[in-house]
Scaffold this active site. Structure first.
Site, PDB file in Angstrom:
ATOM      1  N   ASP A   1      -6.177   1.232  -7.459  1.00 45.97           N
ATOM      2  CA  ASP A   1      -6.628   1.587  -6.119  1.00 45.97           C
ATOM      3  C   ASP A   1      -6.740   0.377  -5.196  1.00 45.97           C
ATOM      4  O   ASP A   1      -6.783  -0.771  -5.647  1.00 45.97           O
ATOM      5  CB  ASP A   1      -8.009   2.248  -6.190  1.00 45.97           C
ATOM      6  CG  ASP A   1      -7.980   3.624  -6.810  1.00 45.97           C
ATOM      7  OD1 ASP A   1      -6.924   4.030  -7.331  1.00 45.97           O
ATOM      8  OD2 ASP A   1      -9.025   4.303  -6.778  1.00 45.97           O
ATOM      9  N   ASP A   2      -6.823   0.673  -3.898  1.00 49.03           N
ATOM     10  CA  ASP A   2      -7.244  -0.252  -2.836  1.00 49.03           C
ATOM     11  C   ASP A   2      -6.181  -1.205  -2.318  1.00 49.03           C
ATOM     12  O   ASP A   2      -6.502  -2.074  -1.507  1.00 49.03           O
ATOM     13  CB  ASP A   2      -8.473  -1.077  -3.270  1.00 49.03           C
ATOM     14  CG  ASP A   2      -9.692  -0.211  -3.531  1.00 49.03           C
ATOM     15  OD1 ASP A   2      -9.652   0.990  -3.207  1.00 49.03           O
ATOM     16  OD2 ASP A   2     -10.683  -0.733  -4.070  1.00 49.03           O
TER      17      ASP A   2
ATOM     18  N   HIS B   1      -5.023   7.087  -0.607  1.00 44.73           N
ATOM     19  CA  HIS B   1      -6.416   6.764  -0.962  1.00 44.73           C
ATOM     20  C   HIS B   1      -7.282   6.679   0.293  1.00 44.73           C
ATOM     21  O   HIS B   1      -8.241   5.899   0.327  1.00 44.73           O
ATOM     22  CB  HIS B   1      -6.449   5.446  -1.741  1.00 44.73           C
ATOM     23  CG  HIS B   1      -7.759   5.153  -2.428  1.00 44.73           C
ATOM     24  ND1 HIS B   1      -8.502   6.121  -3.064  1.00 44.73           N
ATOM     25  CD2 HIS B   1      -8.455   3.986  -2.583  1.00 44.73           C
ATOM     26  CE1 HIS B   1      -9.590   5.566  -3.584  1.00 44.73           C
ATOM     27  NE2 HIS B   1      -9.589   4.271  -3.301  1.00 44.73           N
TER      28      HIS B   1
ATOM     29  N   HIS C   1     -11.167   4.009   3.451  1.00 44.31           N
ATOM     30  CA  HIS C   1     -12.026   4.069   2.263  1.00 44.31           C
ATOM     31  C   HIS C   1     -13.480   4.458   2.599  1.00 44.31           C
ATOM     32  O   HIS C   1     -14.433   3.838   2.114  1.00 44.31           O
ATOM     33  CB  HIS C   1     -12.007   2.731   1.516  1.00 44.31           C
ATOM     34  CG  HIS C   1     -12.278   2.854   0.042  1.00 44.31           C
ATOM     35  ND1 HIS C   1     -13.568   2.940  -0.475  1.00 44.31           N
ATOM     36  CD2 HIS C   1     -11.454   2.906  -1.029  1.00 44.31           C
ATOM     37  CE1 HIS C   1     -13.517   3.022  -1.797  1.00 44.31           C
ATOM     38  NE2 HIS C   1     -12.236   3.011  -2.166  1.00 44.31           N
TER      39      HIS C   1
ATOM     40  N   HIS D   1      -8.216  -1.159 -10.389  1.00 44.13           N
ATOM     41  CA  HIS D   1      -8.033  -1.634  -9.016  1.00 44.13           C
ATOM     42  C   HIS D   1      -7.102  -2.838  -9.029  1.00 44.13           C
ATOM     43  O   HIS D   1      -6.986  -3.537 -10.029  1.00 44.13           O
ATOM     44  CB  HIS D   1      -9.379  -1.996  -8.397  1.00 44.13           C
ATOM     45  CG  HIS D   1     -10.298  -0.823  -8.264  1.00 44.13           C
ATOM     46  ND1 HIS D   1     -10.969  -0.279  -9.343  1.00 44.13           N
ATOM     47  CD2 HIS D   1     -10.626  -0.058  -7.189  1.00 44.13           C
ATOM     48  CE1 HIS D   1     -11.694   0.762  -8.924  1.00 44.13           C
ATOM     49  NE2 HIS D   1     -11.502   0.924  -7.635  1.00 44.13           N
TER      50      HIS D   1
END
Length: 227
Positions: free
Chosen positions: A46-47, A97, A101, A190
């Protein structure tokens, strides 16, 4: 005693034999390698993307024969489109995603729509295709979030195992978390923790020891399947 020089014909014949042997070995190795996949797991990161972390992560994954789903934030896909393209070129899959966020369950339906739709556009504009998978930030979801996901044809993907890499997990702990994966399961990681990057070679080893291969996540079932 001096060894007689080989004629050009003899040299060509020897070279041809060596090439044939190499080809035979290559062909034989293919099915044997494929047979080691007794199941598939979903590695997710993620991210991203970023110029700081994405290149090293992609390089490590490729060097270790792993593919993964990259859940990108729209704001970063828009800022680093070349890294989205690099993810695709490295054989990864790109998911949505959200754009910034946020805690989606605290937003209005129109705000949730903006977060999801802008990310769909950012990823597509960067060359990552139109995402089919969506991971809500923090894994937080509700009926409103799911209604917006459905509007865009997205499959919600949470995870079966949390590597805790975001929470300072050691490289050993991240490897051990991956070792708990079973066929079809998905793990949360991540792209930014240094310990996650360091764990990649060992993750590949532990999966191989269990006969598991890194697969794609099916938009139909939400489970890891063969690429």
């Amino acid at each position: 005693m001096r060894t007689p020089a080989r004629s050009p014909v003899m040299a060509l014949a020897a070279a041809a034999t060596a090439v044939a042997a190499t080809v035979t070995l290559s062909v034989d190795a293919g099915p044997a390698h494929a047979a080691t996949c007794n199941g598939y797991v979903g590695l997710t990161f993620d991210d991203g993307p970023s110029n700081d972390h994405t290149p090293a992560l992609l390089n490590a994954l490729r060097q270790n024969g792993l593919r993964a789903t990259m859940f990108n934030e729209g704001q970063y896909a828009a800022a680093y489109p070349s890294q989205v393209q690099a993810e695709i070129n490295a054989g990864m899959w790109v998911g949505n995603h959200s754009y910034t966020h946020p805690h989606l369950t605290q937003l209005s339906q129109s705000q949730i729509d903006s977060e999801i739709s802008r990310t769909q556009q950012a990823v597509a504009s960067a060359g990552g295709g139109t995402p089919q998978l969506f991971r809500p930030p923090y894994g937080e979801t509700n009926a409103t979030v799911q209604a917006v996901e459905a509007k865009y044809g997205l499959r919600q993907i949470i995870w079966d195992i949390d590597s805790q890499d975001w929470n300072g997990a050691s490289t050993d702990a991240i490897v051990q978390a991956n070792a708990r994966l079973t066929n079809g399961q998905i793990i949360l990681m991540h792209e930014w923790p240094a310990n996650t990057l360091a764990a990649i070679p060992r993750i590949a080893q532990v999966l191989a020891s269990k006969g598991l291969c890194a697969g794609r996540i099916s938009p139909q079932t939400g489970r890891a399947v063969a690429p």
